[in-house]
Design an enzyme around this catalytic site. Structure first.
Site, PDB file in Angstrom:
ATOM      1  N   HIS A 196       0.958  -1.290  -0.067  1.00  0.00           N
ATOM      2  CA  HIS A 196      -0.106   0.103  -0.224  1.00  0.00           C
ATOM      3  C   HIS A 196       0.990   1.235  -0.164  1.00  0.00           C
ATOM      4  O   HIS A 196       2.207   1.276   0.462  1.00  0.00           O
ATOM      5  CB  HIS A 196      -0.966  -0.086   1.166  1.00  0.00           C
ATOM      6  CG  HIS A 196      -2.133   1.190   1.120  1.00  0.00           C
ATOM      7  ND1 HIS A 196      -1.744   2.302   1.555  1.00  0.00           N
ATOM      8  CD2 HIS A 196      -3.174   1.095   1.093  1.00  0.00           C
ATOM      9  CE1 HIS A 196      -2.725   3.073   1.777  1.00  0.00           C
ATOM     10  NE2 HIS A 196      -3.598   2.258   1.409  1.00  0.00           N
TER      11      HIS A 196
ATOM     12  N   GLN B 223      -4.596  -5.063   6.947  1.00  0.00           N
ATOM     13  CA  GLN B 223      -5.556  -6.158   6.450  1.00  0.00           C
ATOM     14  C   GLN B 223      -5.628  -7.374   7.106  1.00  0.00           C
ATOM     15  O   GLN B 223      -6.794  -8.023   7.203  1.00  0.00           O
ATOM     16  CB  GLN B 223      -5.221  -6.437   4.746  1.00  0.00           C
ATOM     17  CG  GLN B 223      -5.487  -5.387   4.083  1.00  0.00           C
ATOM     18  CD  GLN B 223      -7.016  -4.606   3.758  1.00  0.00           C
ATOM     19  OE1 GLN B 223      -7.751  -5.543   3.937  1.00  0.00           O
ATOM     20  NE2 GLN B 223      -7.123  -3.469   3.584  1.00  0.00           N
TER      21      GLN B 223
ATOM     22  N   LYS C 100     -10.642  -0.761  10.316  1.00  0.00           N
ATOM     23  CA  LYS C 100     -10.876  -2.001   9.553  1.00  0.00           C
ATOM     24  C   LYS C 100     -11.044  -3.188  10.266  1.00  0.00           C
ATOM     25  O   LYS C 100     -11.637  -4.107   9.661  1.00  0.00           O
ATOM     26  CB  LYS C 100      -9.636  -2.252   8.709  1.00  0.00           C
ATOM     27  CG  LYS C 100      -9.114  -1.045   7.899  1.00  0.00           C
ATOM     28  CD  LYS C 100      -7.876  -1.647   7.112  1.00  0.00           C
ATOM     29  CE  LYS C 100      -7.096  -0.558   6.012  1.00  0.00           C
ATOM     30  NZ  LYS C 100      -8.126  -0.041   4.961  1.00  0.00           N
TER      31      LYS C 100
ATOM     32  N   CYS D 180      -4.517   2.549  -3.728  1.00  0.00           N
ATOM     33  CA  CYS D 180      -3.233   2.974  -3.189  1.00  0.00           C
ATOM     34  C   CYS D 180      -2.346   2.106  -3.070  1.00  0.00           C
ATOM     35  O   CYS D 180      -1.451   1.753  -2.444  1.00  0.00           O
ATOM     36  CB  CYS D 180      -3.750   3.336  -1.929  1.00  0.00           C
ATOM     37  SG  CYS D 180      -4.868   4.831  -1.573  1.00  0.00           S
TER      38      CYS D 180
ATOM     39  N   ASP E 195       3.167  -4.314   8.341  1.00  0.00           N
ATOM     40  CA  ASP E 195       1.792  -3.790   7.978  1.00  0.00           C
ATOM     41  C   ASP E 195       0.731  -4.850   8.116  1.00  0.00           C
ATOM     42  O   ASP E 195       0.361  -5.312   7.311  1.00  0.00           O
ATOM     43  CB  ASP E 195       1.689  -2.993   6.508  1.00  0.00           C
ATOM     44  CG  ASP E 195       0.577  -2.326   6.261  1.00  0.00           C
ATOM     45  OD1 ASP E 195      -0.428  -2.654   7.027  1.00  0.00           O
ATOM     46  OD2 ASP E 195       0.450  -1.681   5.213  1.00  0.00           O
TER      47      ASP E 195
END
Length: 407
Positions: free
Chosen positions: A122, A204, A227, A365, A201
């Protein structure tokens, strides 16, 4: 198995109509809808319990501080972090990554050091490192992505050098849905380069599976509340304690100091050293309710439900002529990104909206990744705890209708 209809009743958003059609929300990868327990907690806190934290000597301030700091404990247990001080509150995954990049720049990186990321990142895990490389000349390298949508880990040994100081990579691609074998990657790196800083990261992945930062052995892990069915404007940075004293404060201001004089400042101990100013108090409290909610449902149950939806949706979408899915790794989260020959993604997304179907279109993104696959724009359907096979059927019906209208 989940009682999906009971779960859907927890999300008031799903009761509404869009363009006269029942809403079908397939954009959880961008931001998830909120259950009643989160909405109620936010309303209750603003109505009855609001006060600033850490600074007041009165009852309401004590209560707000207790709830705010209680969330830190909830997050610590959720991630299985060793110490409470390793949990830092931020505005989201993006700020968490920027915090690490900025805080390590002066005292950790030297001119010519290398940062290794991947082609599937991202923008939030690309741009901060590019910005840092303008302040101090650093080299950014990328782990390539295969045609199947997986990291080409055979390239890793040649990319790792003595000058490699940090590796930052996504746990789960927001475009491809690929779940990277983070634990195995970290083990491989640690064998020859035990001191490299490793950031994950988890924006997700945190929604779809259990995460144990001690088991992963990462140095940093970031995720966003919104999220995870929680509030917007709140994120978490897990930072292993050994890095706390090497990291400079990201921002200066109130609540991150021990003593300020006209000449100098001494900083508070972590995590407060990295939490300048009045935080999103109510948002943090909402995060704790979101975590309690998904834990109550069970992360294994959520994963099983979403995997069943993923398989059903993948099979169903492949019945559409000319449709191509980007990323078909054997290890995927419930995210499907696709293109259809002869149709622009934005046109499809606009017509789907007229049927009440919410999908994401564009580059998500992740422009370097789409350039890798030579596509300018795609459609993405991302599934959450509240989605059903009927939602998938509506998507297929909506796509077929849109294609007929556009022909």
């Amino acid at each position: 198995m989940l009682d999906i209809q009971n779960i859907r009743r927890d999300f008031p958003f799903l009761k509404q109509m869009v363009h006269g059609k029942p809403v079908v929300f397939l954009d959880t990868g961008a931001s998830a809808q909120k259950p009643n327990v989160v909405i109620d907690a936010v309303k209750e806190s603003y109505t009855n319990d609001y006060a600033n934290v850490h600074r007041g000597v009165y009852y309401l301030s004590d209560q707000a501080t207790e709830k705010y700091e209680g969330t830190r404990k909830v997050v610590q247990n959720f991630l299985n972090a060793e110490k409470l001080e390793e949990i830092i509150f931020t505005k989201g995954t993006t700020e968490s990554i920027n915090l690490v990049a900025s805080s390590l720049l002066d005292d950790y990186f030297e001119v010519g050091d290398e940062i290794l990321i991947t082609e599937m990142e991202h923008h939030a895990n690309i741009v901060p490192w590019q910005l840092m490389s303008k302040h101090k000349p650093l080299v950014i390298k990328y782990i390539p992505v295969t045609d199947k949508g997986e990291l080409d880990l055979s390239a890793l040994p040649s990319l790792l050098k003595a000058k490699t100081k940090l590796i930052s990579l996504t746990h789960c691609s927001n475009v491809l849905g690929t779940i990277n074998p983070i634990k195995e990657i970290i083990q491989q790196i640690r064998q020859n380069y035990p001191d490299i800083a490793i950031m994950v990261d988890g924006a997700q992945s945190i929604v779809h599976q259990k995460v144990d930062v001690r088991d992963l052995d990462c140095d940093f892990f970031a995720f966003s509340s919104h999220k995870l069915y929680g509030t917007t404007g709140v994120g978490v940075l897990y930072a292993k304690e050994k890095w706390h004293w090497l990291m400079s404060p990201y921002q200066g201001g109130g609540d991150m100091i021990k003593l300020v004089t006209m000449q100098q400042t001494t900083f508070a101990d972590p995590p407060y050293k990295f939490e300048a100013g009045t935080p999103d108090i109510i948002g943090v409290i909402g995060l704790s309710k979101a975590i309690e909610y998904v834990q109550g449902v069970g992360m294994d149950n959520i994963s099983a439900h979403e995997q069943a939806l993923l398989q059903y949706a993948t099979k169903s979408l492949k019945t559409i002529p000319g449709l191509r899915i980007l990323g078909e790794s054997e290890h995927k989260a419930a995210v499907i990104t696709f293109v259809i020959d002869g149709f622009h993604a934005n046109d499809l997304g606009t017509l789907l909206d007229l049927s009440g179907i919410c999908v994401r279109t564009g580059h998500h993104c992740a422009q370097p990744l789409l350039q890798r696959f030579n596509v300018p724009s795609t459609v993405r359907a991302s599934f959450g705890i509240y989605n059903t096979q009927e939602d998938v059927d509506a998507l297929i019906k909506g796509l077929n209708k849109a294609m007929k209208m556009l022909n």
